[in-house]
Design a protein around this motif. Sequence first.
Motif, mmCIF file in Angstrom:
data_model
loop_
_atom_site.group_PDB
_atom_site.id
_atom_site.type_symbol
_atom_site.label_atom_id
_atom_site.label_comp_id
_atom_site.label_asym_id
_atom_site.label_seq_id
_atom_site.Cartn_x
_atom_site.Cartn_y
_atom_site.Cartn_z
ATOM 1 N N ILE A 1 -0.100 7.692 15.013
ATOM 2 C CA ILE A 1 -1.086 7.362 16.042
ATOM 3 C C ILE A 1 -0.405 7.672 17.364
ATOM 4 C CG2 ILE A 1 -2.388 5.531 17.168
ATOM 5 C CD1 ILE A 1 -2.745 4.246 14.441
ATOM 6 N N TRP A 2 -1.047 8.523 18.144
ATOM 7 C CA TRP A 2 -0.493 8.940 19.433
ATOM 8 C C TRP A 2 -0.829 7.914 20.506
ATOM 9 C CZ3 TRP A 2 2.959 12.673 19.542
ATOM 10 C CH2 TRP A 2 2.989 13.584 18.475
ATOM 11 N N GLU A 3 0.046 7.813 21.465
ATOM 12 C CA GLU A 3 -0.114 6.881 22.578
ATOM 13 C C GLU A 3 -1.496 7.002 23.226
ATOM 14 O OE1 GLU A 3 2.050 6.027 26.892
ATOM 15 O OE2 GLU A 3 2.690 7.712 25.654
ATOM 16 N N CYS A 4 -1.959 8.222 23.443
ATOM 17 C CA CYS A 4 -3.257 8.424 24.104
ATOM 18 C C CYS A 4 -4.423 7.940 23.238
ATOM 19 C CB CYS A 4 -3.445 9.888 24.501
ATOM 20 S SG CYS A 4 -3.542 11.042 23.116
ATOM 21 N N GLU A 5 -4.200 7.828 21.929
ATOM 22 C CA GLU A 5 -5.257 7.370 21.021
ATOM 23 C C GLU A 5 -5.396 5.850 21.025
ATOM 24 O OE1 GLU A 5 -5.173 10.819 17.591
ATOM 25 O OE2 GLU A 5 -3.674 9.228 17.471
ATOM 26 N N THR A 6 -4.469 5.162 21.674
ATOM 27 C CA THR A 6 -4.531 3.699 21.699
ATOM 28 C C THR A 6 -5.417 3.193 22.834
ATOM 29 O OG1 THR A 6 -2.563 3.431 23.106
ATOM 30 C CG2 THR A 6 -2.210 3.524 20.711
ATOM 31 N N ARG A 7 -5.946 4.082 23.636
ATOM 32 C CA ARG A 7 -6.735 3.678 24.799
ATOM 33 C C ARG A 7 -8.154 3.232 24.446
ATOM 34 N NH1 ARG A 7 -2.671 6.578 26.765
ATOM 35 N NH2 ARG A 7 -2.136 6.517 28.970
ATOM 36 N N ASP A 8 -8.685 3.693 23.314
ATOM 37 C CA ASP A 8 -10.032 3.325 22.882
ATOM 38 C C ASP A 8 -9.908 2.416 21.657
ATOM 39 O OD1 ASP A 8 -12.594 3.205 21.698
ATOM 40 O OD2 ASP A 8 -13.126 5.190 22.450
ATOM 41 N N ARG B 1 0.818 -1.210 0.000
ATOM 42 C CA ARG B 1 0.000 0.000 0.000
ATOM 43 C C ARG B 1 0.854 1.263 0.000
ATOM 44 N NH1 ARG B 1 -5.190 -1.470 2.025
ATOM 45 N NH2 ARG B 1 -5.202 -3.641 2.655
ATOM 46 N N ARG B 2 2.157 1.084 0.255
ATOM 47 C CA ARG B 2 3.092 2.201 0.415
ATOM 48 C C ARG B 2 2.600 3.146 1.519
ATOM 49 N NH1 ARG B 2 7.408 2.230 -2.486
ATOM 50 N NH2 ARG B 2 7.859 4.433 -2.340
ATOM 51 N N MET B 3 2.184 2.520 2.617
ATOM 52 C CA MET B 3 1.715 3.265 3.783
ATOM 53 C C MET B 3 2.502 2.816 5.006
ATOM 54 S SD MET B 3 -2.366 3.279 3.306
ATOM 55 C CE MET B 3 -3.136 4.298 2.078
ATOM 56 N N VAL B 4 2.665 3.746 5.946
ATOM 57 C CA VAL B 4 3.354 3.436 7.197
ATOM 58 C C VAL B 4 2.588 4.050 8.359
ATOM 59 C CG1 VAL B 4 5.636 3.322 6.111
ATOM 60 C CG2 VAL B 4 4.859 5.468 7.136
ATOM 61 N N ILE B 5 2.774 3.464 9.522
ATOM 62 C CA ILE B 5 2.193 4.014 10.750
ATOM 63 C C ILE B 5 3.317 4.157 11.768
ATOM 64 C CG2 ILE B 5 0.639 3.606 12.698
ATOM 65 C CD1 ILE B 5 -1.246 2.132 10.828
ATOM 66 N N PHE B 6 3.357 5.340 12.371
ATOM 67 C CA PHE B 6 4.239 5.594 13.502
ATOM 68 C C PHE B 6 3.367 5.620 14.747
ATOM 69 C CE2 PHE B 6 6.647 7.558 10.076
ATOM 70 C CZ PHE B 6 7.949 7.198 10.360
ATOM 71 N N VAL B 7 3.816 4.990 15.816
ATOM 72 C CA VAL B 7 3.132 5.058 17.103
ATOM 73 C C VAL B 7 4.017 5.926 17.991
ATOM 74 C CG1 VAL B 7 2.141 3.787 19.027
ATOM 75 C CG2 VAL B 7 2.199 2.748 16.739
ATOM 76 N N HIS B 8 3.550 7.145 18.239
ATOM 77 C CA HIS B 8 4.349 8.108 18.991
ATOM 78 C C HIS B 8 3.872 8.222 20.432
ATOM 79 C CE1 HIS B 8 6.664 9.336 15.676
ATOM 80 N NE2 HIS B 8 6.012 10.404 15.285
#
Length: 138
Positions: free
Chosen positions: A114-121, A56-63
Motif C-alpha cells: 500500500i503506497w503512502e498516497c493511497e492512504t489519503r482516501d 492468513r499468511r498475508m503481509v502488508i507493506f506500507v511504502h
Amino acid sequence: MDIVDPARRSRMMAGIRSKDTRPEMTVRSAAHALGYRFRIHRADLPGRPDLVFPGRRMVIFVHGCYWHRHEGCPYATTPKSNTEFWLEKFEKNVARDRKAMSELVELGWDPLVIWECETRDAKVLKERIASHLGPTRG
C-alpha cells in the motif's frame, strides 16, 4: 546545490522514521477497524513487513512513495542536488523491496504493498485491505 548545510541535512534525514509513520498508522487503524488482527514488524520475515496476518499468511507493506519510488506518483521526486547518490539509493531500495517480496512468496506468504498516497482516501484504503485479506474471521 542544497539549500541547507550538510550538518542540518544530516539531522533532517536522521529524523525520518521507518516505523510507526503516519501512513503506516493509518493502514493499521483501517485494518483494525475492519476487524482484522495482526502483528507488526516481524523481524523473522523478509523485508520486516509492516503488518503481518499470520493465520492468513498475508503481509502488508506500507511504502513511502518517495523512498520506494512509486512509479508515476508525483511524490516520487528526485532531489536536484547529489542526484547520482539519490538515484543509487533509490535503486537499492527498490531492489531490496523486490527481493523481500519474492522471498515472501517463496515462503508461502501473500504480500501487498500500500503506497503512502493511497492512504489519503479512507474508503478506498479499507476496500483495498478487505479485498486483499478477505472476510474477517470471528
